[in-house]
Design a protein around this motif. Structure first.
Motif, mmCIF file in Angstrom:
data_model
loop_
_atom_site.group_PDB
_atom_site.id
_atom_site.type_symbol
_atom_site.label_atom_id
_atom_site.label_comp_id
_atom_site.label_asym_id
_atom_site.label_seq_id
_atom_site.Cartn_x
_atom_site.Cartn_y
_atom_site.Cartn_z
ATOM 1 N N MET A 1 0.892 -1.265 -0.077
ATOM 2 C CA MET A 1 -0.069 0.071 0.061
ATOM 3 C C MET A 1 0.959 1.364 -0.174
ATOM 4 O O MET A 1 1.694 1.477 0.773
ATOM 5 C CB MET A 1 -0.903 0.045 1.301
ATOM 6 C CG MET A 1 -1.762 1.154 1.289
ATOM 7 S SD MET A 1 -2.910 1.147 2.630
ATOM 8 C CE MET A 1 -1.577 1.644 4.095
ATOM 9 N N ASN A 2 0.805 2.112 -1.205
ATOM 10 C CA ASN A 2 1.696 3.262 -1.260
ATOM 11 C C ASN A 2 1.022 4.264 -1.976
ATOM 12 O O ASN A 2 0.289 3.992 -2.903
ATOM 13 C CB ASN A 2 2.766 2.769 -1.768
ATOM 14 C CG ASN A 2 4.276 2.385 -0.803
ATOM 15 O OD1 ASN A 2 4.509 2.938 0.084
ATOM 16 N ND2 ASN A 2 4.544 1.187 -0.797
ATOM 17 N N HIS A 3 1.515 5.489 -1.739
ATOM 18 C CA HIS A 3 1.102 6.646 -2.387
ATOM 19 C C HIS A 3 2.389 6.851 -3.342
ATOM 20 O O HIS A 3 3.385 6.264 -3.290
ATOM 21 C CB HIS A 3 1.232 7.774 -1.576
ATOM 22 C CG HIS A 3 0.073 7.936 -0.451
ATOM 23 N ND1 HIS A 3 -1.031 8.683 -0.856
ATOM 24 C CD2 HIS A 3 0.360 7.390 0.687
ATOM 25 C CE1 HIS A 3 -1.876 8.309 0.392
ATOM 26 N NE2 HIS A 3 -0.993 7.899 1.348
ATOM 27 N N LEU A 4 2.047 7.397 -4.645
ATOM 28 C CA LEU A 4 2.820 7.451 -5.945
ATOM 29 C C LEU A 4 2.334 8.499 -6.317
ATOM 30 O O LEU A 4 1.363 8.905 -6.576
ATOM 31 C CB LEU A 4 2.586 6.365 -6.855
ATOM 32 C CG LEU A 4 3.207 4.779 -6.452
ATOM 33 C CD1 LEU A 4 2.931 3.870 -7.704
ATOM 34 C CD2 LEU A 4 4.586 4.774 -6.014
ATOM 35 N N THR A 5 3.356 9.216 -7.266
ATOM 36 C CA THR A 5 3.058 10.238 -8.139
ATOM 37 C C THR A 5 2.987 9.805 -9.469
ATOM 38 O O THR A 5 3.283 8.326 -9.708
ATOM 39 C CB THR A 5 4.372 11.381 -8.277
ATOM 40 O OG1 THR A 5 5.459 10.553 -8.683
ATOM 41 C CG2 THR A 5 4.822 12.028 -6.817
ATOM 42 N N LEU A 6 2.499 10.368 -10.701
ATOM 43 C CA LEU A 6 2.285 9.818 -11.845
ATOM 44 C C LEU A 6 3.488 9.272 -12.601
ATOM 45 O O LEU A 6 3.508 8.509 -13.329
ATOM 46 C CB LEU A 6 1.706 10.899 -12.731
ATOM 47 C CG LEU A 6 0.140 11.384 -12.517
ATOM 48 C CD1 LEU A 6 -0.252 12.319 -13.412
ATOM 49 C CD2 LEU A 6 -0.675 9.746 -12.880
ATOM 50 N N ASP A 7 4.790 9.697 -11.987
ATOM 51 C CA ASP A 7 5.853 9.310 -12.598
ATOM 52 C C ASP A 7 6.689 8.412 -11.664
ATOM 53 O O ASP A 7 7.852 7.744 -11.802
ATOM 54 C CB ASP A 7 6.850 10.309 -12.968
ATOM 55 C CG ASP A 7 7.146 11.207 -12.072
ATOM 56 O OD1 ASP A 7 6.297 11.417 -10.789
ATOM 57 O OD2 ASP A 7 8.074 12.230 -11.703
ATOM 58 N N GLY A 8 5.826 7.662 -10.561
ATOM 59 C CA GLY A 8 6.172 6.350 -9.787
ATOM 60 C C GLY A 8 6.900 6.800 -8.674
ATOM 61 O O GLY A 8 7.478 5.863 -8.088
ATOM 62 N N VAL A 9 7.160 8.072 -8.439
ATOM 63 C CA VAL A 9 7.792 8.483 -7.157
ATOM 64 C C VAL A 9 7.211 8.166 -5.922
ATOM 65 O O VAL A 9 5.950 8.426 -5.806
ATOM 66 C CB VAL A 9 8.190 9.830 -7.128
ATOM 67 C CG1 VAL A 9 8.904 10.169 -5.858
ATOM 68 C CG2 VAL A 9 9.106 10.319 -8.250
ATOM 69 N N MET A 10 7.745 7.355 -5.109
ATOM 70 C CA MET A 10 7.141 6.865 -3.714
ATOM 71 C C MET A 10 7.901 7.660 -2.397
ATOM 72 O O MET A 10 7.572 7.616 -1.420
ATOM 73 C CB MET A 10 7.200 5.536 -3.580
ATOM 74 C CG MET A 10 8.511 5.053 -3.490
ATOM 75 S SD MET A 10 8.602 3.130 -2.859
ATOM 76 C CE MET A 10 7.801 3.074 -1.272
ATOM 77 N N GLN A 11 8.938 8.408 -2.760
ATOM 78 C CA GLN A 11 10.024 8.757 -1.668
ATOM 79 C C GLN A 11 9.181 10.141 -0.974
ATOM 80 O O GLN A 11 8.660 11.137 -1.521
ATOM 81 C CB GLN A 11 11.157 9.599 -2.343
ATOM 82 C CG GLN A 11 12.094 9.814 -1.340
ATOM 83 C CD GLN A 11 13.610 10.031 -2.091
ATOM 84 O OE1 GLN A 11 13.673 9.687 -3.149
ATOM 85 N NE2 GLN A 11 14.640 10.407 -1.393
ATOM 86 N N GLY A 12 9.141 9.885 0.412
ATOM 87 C CA GLY A 12 8.914 11.138 1.354
ATOM 88 C C GLY A 12 7.424 11.617 0.908
ATOM 89 O O GLY A 12 7.288 12.820 0.892
ATOM 90 N N PRO A 13 6.480 10.957 0.689
ATOM 91 C CA PRO A 13 4.953 11.613 0.630
ATOM 92 C C PRO A 13 4.619 12.246 1.734
ATOM 93 O O PRO A 13 3.794 13.108 1.596
ATOM 94 C CB PRO A 13 4.174 10.303 0.195
ATOM 95 C CG PRO A 13 4.850 8.989 0.981
ATOM 96 C CD PRO A 13 6.526 9.399 1.024
ATOM 97 N N GLY A 14 4.742 11.943 2.999
ATOM 98 C CA GLY A 14 3.999 12.471 4.294
ATOM 99 C C GLY A 14 4.570 13.511 4.811
ATOM 100 O O GLY A 14 3.933 14.558 5.233
ATOM 101 N N ARG A 15 5.979 13.733 4.712
ATOM 102 C CA ARG A 15 6.463 14.904 5.478
ATOM 103 C C ARG A 15 7.768 15.413 4.787
ATOM 104 O O ARG A 15 8.541 14.587 4.052
ATOM 105 C CB ARG A 15 6.977 14.734 6.930
ATOM 106 C CG ARG A 15 6.046 13.871 7.686
ATOM 107 C CD ARG A 15 6.528 13.650 9.367
ATOM 108 N NE ARG A 15 7.829 12.965 9.132
ATOM 109 C CZ ARG A 15 7.877 11.619 9.011
ATOM 110 N NH1 ARG A 15 6.918 10.861 8.949
ATOM 111 N NH2 ARG A 15 9.040 10.951 9.016
#
Length: 201
Positions: A1-15
């Protein structure tokens, strides 16, 4: 379960300070889509119910430490849920006892340890964050489902969920969109040739 950007970035979504590896300066990007959290929680709850309930979290060391520090300082119901849930941690540097309640260190080869855990466990084992752990399990076909919150953002930099050297085919099993434009999509690995609703990554 992860948040992603359209270009697939998952780094540092929360803070902003969540994960600054590689000079990443765009942390906290998921906060731009504030309605995604409730919808994602609902989707995760539905998936856990369909899968026989929740069996625990799988974490890499960095995500484990970050969540422990962040949520234990904030308090609230998510803190209690994380403290009470079984947590399995993949790390070559940790030693037991681990600092967070109900935590177990996965010993030896991580994919084999996770395979054994899946065989011994009923219900859903969920991963949040933990990109390096996901990549190691993805390469061994040990992830049964991807629940992705895809935000309408392109960052152009940052660590991505899907590594360059791992390819697979996925089948879309569920999809909904939040008012903020976040696509919550559930995929399963496709074992056969591509068909309707399937994508190759």
């Amino acid at each position: 379960m992860n948040h992603l950007t359209l270009d697939g970035v998952m780094q540092g979504p929360g803070r902003p300070d969540e994960d600054t590896r590689g000079g990443f300066t765009q942390g906290g990007w998921a906060q731009q889509s504030t309605s995604a959290g409730d919808a994602a929680g609902k989707a995760m709850g539905e998936r856990m119910a369909a899968g026989g309930g929740f069996a625990g979290w799988l974490f890499g060391r960095r995500t484990y430490e970050g969540l422990m520090a962040s949520w234990n300082s904030q308090g609230g119901p998510f803190k209690e849920a994380l403290n009470n849930a079984p947590k399995y941690v993949a790390s070559t540097t940790f030693k037991e006892p681990l600092p967070w309640p109900n935590s177990t260190l996965l010993r030896g080869n991580t994919p084999e340890a996770v395979r054994a855990l899946k065989d011994q466990t009923n219900g859903v084992l969920a991963i949040m964050g933990s990109g390096e752990l996901i990549a190691s399990l993805m390469a061994r076909d040990l992830i049964d489902e991807y629940l992705l919150m895809i935000h309408p953002l392109v960052l152009g930099t940052g660590r991505r969920l899907f590594p360059d050297d791992v390819g697979m085919r996925l089948r879309l099993t569920n999809c909904t969109t939040t008012p903020a434009g976040v696509v919550i999509a559930t995929y399963e690995p496709a074992k056969a040739a591509l068909g309707p609703g399937e994508v190759s990554i």
